[in-house]
Design a protein around this motif. Structure first.
Motif, PDB file in Angstrom:
ATOM      1  N   GLN A   1       0.973  -1.176   0.017  1.00 20.79           N
ATOM      2  CA  GLN A   1      -0.090  -0.183  -0.086  1.00 20.79           C
ATOM      3  C   GLN A   1       0.857   1.158  -0.187  1.00 20.79           C
ATOM      4  N   ASN A   2       1.972   1.217   0.798  1.00 18.52           N
ATOM      5  CA  ASN A   2       2.839   2.481   0.837  1.00 18.52           C
ATOM      6  C   ASN A   2       3.458   2.593  -0.467  1.00 18.52           C
ATOM      7  N   PHE A   3       3.940   1.610  -1.183  1.00 13.67           N
ATOM      8  CA  PHE A   3       4.435   1.726  -2.307  1.00 13.67           C
ATOM      9  C   PHE A   3       3.674   2.099  -3.419  1.00 13.67           C
ATOM     10  N   LEU A   4       2.523   1.719  -3.610  1.00 14.44           N
ATOM     11  CA  LEU A   4       1.516   2.174  -4.678  1.00 14.44           C
ATOM     12  C   LEU A   4       0.994   3.686  -4.269  1.00 14.44           C
ATOM     13  N   SER A   5       1.014   4.000  -3.132  1.00 16.82           N
ATOM     14  CA  SER A   5       0.663   5.423  -2.589  1.00 16.82           C
ATOM     15  C   SER A   5       2.003   6.423  -3.143  1.00 16.82           C
ATOM     16  N   ASP A   6       3.123   5.935  -2.990  1.00 14.63           N
ATOM     17  CA  ASP A   6       4.265   6.552  -3.360  1.00 14.63           C
ATOM     18  C   ASP A   6       4.376   6.935  -4.832  1.00 14.63           C
ATOM     19  N   ILE A   7       4.020   5.843  -5.704  1.00 17.76           N
ATOM     20  CA  ILE A   7       3.969   6.094  -7.301  1.00 17.76           C
ATOM     21  C   ILE A   7       3.126   7.071  -7.611  1.00 17.76           C
ATOM     22  N   LYS A   8       1.939   7.219  -6.975  1.00 17.27           N
ATOM     23  CA  LYS A   8       0.848   8.067  -7.305  1.00 17.27           C
ATOM     24  C   LYS A   8       1.304   9.552  -6.913  1.00 17.27           C
ATOM     25  N   ALA A   9       1.791   9.542  -5.450  1.00 12.94           N
ATOM     26  CA  ALA A   9       2.151  10.875  -4.881  1.00 12.94           C
ATOM     27  C   ALA A   9       3.351  11.656  -5.721  1.00 12.94           C
ATOM     28  N   TYR A  10       4.430  10.904  -6.128  1.00 15.88           N
ATOM     29  CA  TYR A  10       5.562  11.286  -6.699  1.00 15.88           C
ATOM     30  C   TYR A  10       5.445  11.361  -8.108  1.00 15.88           C
ATOM     31  N   HIS A  11       4.198  10.945  -8.989  1.00 16.79           N
ATOM     32  CA  HIS A  11       4.396  10.686 -10.489  1.00 16.79           C
ATOM     33  C   HIS A  11       5.294   9.977 -10.839  1.00 16.79           C
ATOM     34  N   VAL A  12       5.687   8.861 -10.587  1.00 18.52           N
ATOM     35  CA  VAL A  12       6.698   7.970 -10.716  1.00 18.52           C
ATOM     36  C   VAL A  12       6.729   7.255 -12.131  1.00 18.52           C
ATOM     37  N   GLY A  13       7.633   7.519 -12.799  1.00 15.34           N
ATOM     38  CA  GLY A  13       7.619   6.832 -14.159  1.00 15.34           C
ATOM     39  C   GLY A  13       8.855   5.891 -14.242  1.00 15.34           C
ATOM     40  N   LEU A  14       9.927   5.481 -13.245  1.00  8.98           N
ATOM     41  CA  LEU A  14      10.716   4.608 -13.163  1.00  8.98           C
ATOM     42  C   LEU A  14      11.148   4.292 -11.816  1.00  8.98           C
ATOM     43  N   VAL A  15      11.045   3.014 -11.409  1.00  9.24           N
ATOM     44  CA  VAL A  15      11.394   2.498 -10.050  1.00  9.24           C
ATOM     45  C   VAL A  15      12.696   1.687 -10.193  1.00  9.24           C
ATOM     46  N   LEU A  16      13.660   2.240  -9.176  1.00 10.13           N
ATOM     47  CA  LEU A  16      14.789   1.414  -9.119  1.00 10.13           C
ATOM     48  C   LEU A  16      14.945   0.482  -8.035  1.00 10.13           C
TER      49      LEU A  16
END
Length: 468
Positions: free
Chosen positions: A297-312
């Motif tokens: 849940q934390n990870f999916l929230s971060d993807i949305k909050a930071y408008h992430v296009g690439l995860v390392l």
């Protein structure tokens, strides 16, 4: 930056230029040719270049057409001037797309000249207000952008792709217009440059599709998102690897020139935290979560909050079944960093499989290889079925011509995974599909090279979603 030439000498042309100047975009540069110089309010001099001369003069027009324009827009008040200007352009640029304001019912036989009939536009707009009369295109549906038409540019990643391999989730290509003819879509239909696609779908999805069709090299991680996220769980990643992991993330950030967010969960080493904090800058932010939280849940929230296009992530994290499943559900590309030097990488290696998922992510592959300065290599295992593979190779060869990026195709009688294990300085690129979320134990006896991705765990790997 795309160069657009606007030729104007009338009141409609003046209004058009003013409207264009008020439209926010950083991707176009407009070159304005007028017979008499005029002043426009709020014009950005970096995006608008003005010239004063008669466009019916072949010599003067030829000078400006030494530049490469993607299209010309003509809005003039004299029919003879319009016809002579088109003739001059055609003598210089045979295939340049020309949009013409047609106030005189002109007839055109050039497929790359679009006549916009001013009388028809006004009549159509008035017709929209009449009751019990069908509305054509512009106000069909709920009028919130669920119907869109997109012109496919020559350099688009959609060019020469078969429609059957284009993932269409929550949107559809319902028609293709080519040379003023309607073509009904089919799985084997190939999209060509200057095709006009009629799209139907959810408005938000269509915006992403539009960006994908118009996408050019140098945009990644767009259209997936605008920022890069390095995710570190100190309960999973070995402490002795974290410093190297952060340095590699900084290297990727500098190459792609997008903001980097370093997110740390379960912090347990003060020295390491201070080391990471020292990288904080205007375009590198550090986020530390001191509370134990639900990772998914934390990870999916971060993807949305930071408008992430690439995860390392580190290799240890991608090996974790629950982390890998959460990464897949986020539908963003993932760069799995191995315990190897990243800056010395030279080649991006792709293993062809019996499906055509690599064709779906080809644009992203070319974009990454261009920005990271990788050579592209395709490995074809000859012991497997070849029909789909040959179509993928053909598609990549077409894109290599469009993007001026050479590729190498290796025909292997031996399993390419074994071949790549003997190689150094490469990164593997794979489609990120649901089968990669399976437990590794269940894939041990598989012959699918994608399911056996973990056989190359010691190397850097990029996993790209096949859906927008």
């Amino acid at each position: 930056m795309k160069k657009i030439l606007i030729i104007s000498d009338g009141i409609i042309g003046q209004h058009f230029i003013q409207r264009v100047s008020e439209t926010y975009t950083t991707e176009n540069i407009y070159y304005i040719v007028q017979t008499k110089a005029l002043t426009y309010e709020g014009v950005n001099p970096a995006r608008f270049k003005f010239f004063e001369f008669d466009p019916t003069s072949f010599y003067k027009l030829a000078n400006i057409l030494k530049m490469e324009f993607i299209q010309v827009v003509i809005a003039m008040d004299n029919q003879a001037d319009v016809e002579n200007t088109i003739k001059n352009i055609r003598n210089i640029k045979k295939q340049l797309r020309i949009i013409v304001l047609n106030q005189w019912n002109m007839i055109n036989h050039d497929a790359n000249v679009v006549l916009v009939n001013s009388n028809e536009i006004l009549a159509s707009r008035l017709q929209d207000y009449l009751p019990n009369v069908p509305v054509i295109a512009q106000n069909v549906g709920i009028g919130e952008g669920e119907i869109m038409e997109v012109l496919v540019p020559f350099g688009s990643s959609f060019v020469y792709r078969h429609m059957g391999v284009i993932e269409q989730k929550n949107w559809r290509i319902v028609a293709i217009y080519r040379n003023r003819k309607l073509i009904m879509p089919s799985r084997r239909r190939m999209i060509q440059p200057n095709d006009l696609l009629l799209l139907v779908g959810e408005p938000a999805v269509l915006k992403s599709v539009y960006r994908a069709i118009k996408q050019e090299l140098g945009q990644f991680p767009e259209p997936f998102g605008s920022n890069i996220l390095l995710f570190i769980d100190m309960n999973i990643v070995a402490k002795e690897n974290i410093k190297k992991l952060v340095r590699r993330a900084i290297y990727v950030h500098n190459k792609l020139k997008h903001n980097l967010v370093i997110k740390i969960v379960n912090p347990s080493d003060i020295e390491l935290l201070q080391y990471i904090k020292d990288y904080r800058s205007m375009d590198v932010s550090i986020e530390i979560d001191y509370e134990s939280v639900d990772l998914k849940q934390n990870f999916l929230s971060d993807i949305k909050a930071y408008h992430v296009g690439l995860v390392l992530v580190a290799g240890e994290m991608f090996a974790d079944y629950y982390v890998r499943k959460a990464l897949y559900e986020a539908h963003v590309p993932v760069l799995k960093l191995a315990n190897r030097d990243f800056s010395t990488l030279k080649d991006a290696s792709l293993i062809l499989s019996d499906n055509r998922d690599l064709e779906k992510i080809s644009a992203t592959i070319f974009d990454i290889s261009e920005q990271m300065n990788f050579n592209l290599e395709l490995y074809n295992y000859l012991q497997e079925h070849q029909d789909d593979k040959e179509q993928v190779i053909e598609h990549f060869n077409n894109l290599s011509t469009i993007f001026s990026k050479s590729i190498k195709v290796f025909k292997e009688k031996e399993n390419p995974i074994k071949v790549l294990k003997q190689k150094e300085n490469f990164i593997q690129i794979l489609p990120f599909t649901a089968k990669l979320t399976k437990h590794r134990m269940s894939s041990l006896f598989s012959t699918d090279s994608e399911r056996l991705y973990f056989k190359l765990d010691d190397y850097h790997q990029i996993f790209i979603p096949v859906q927008l």
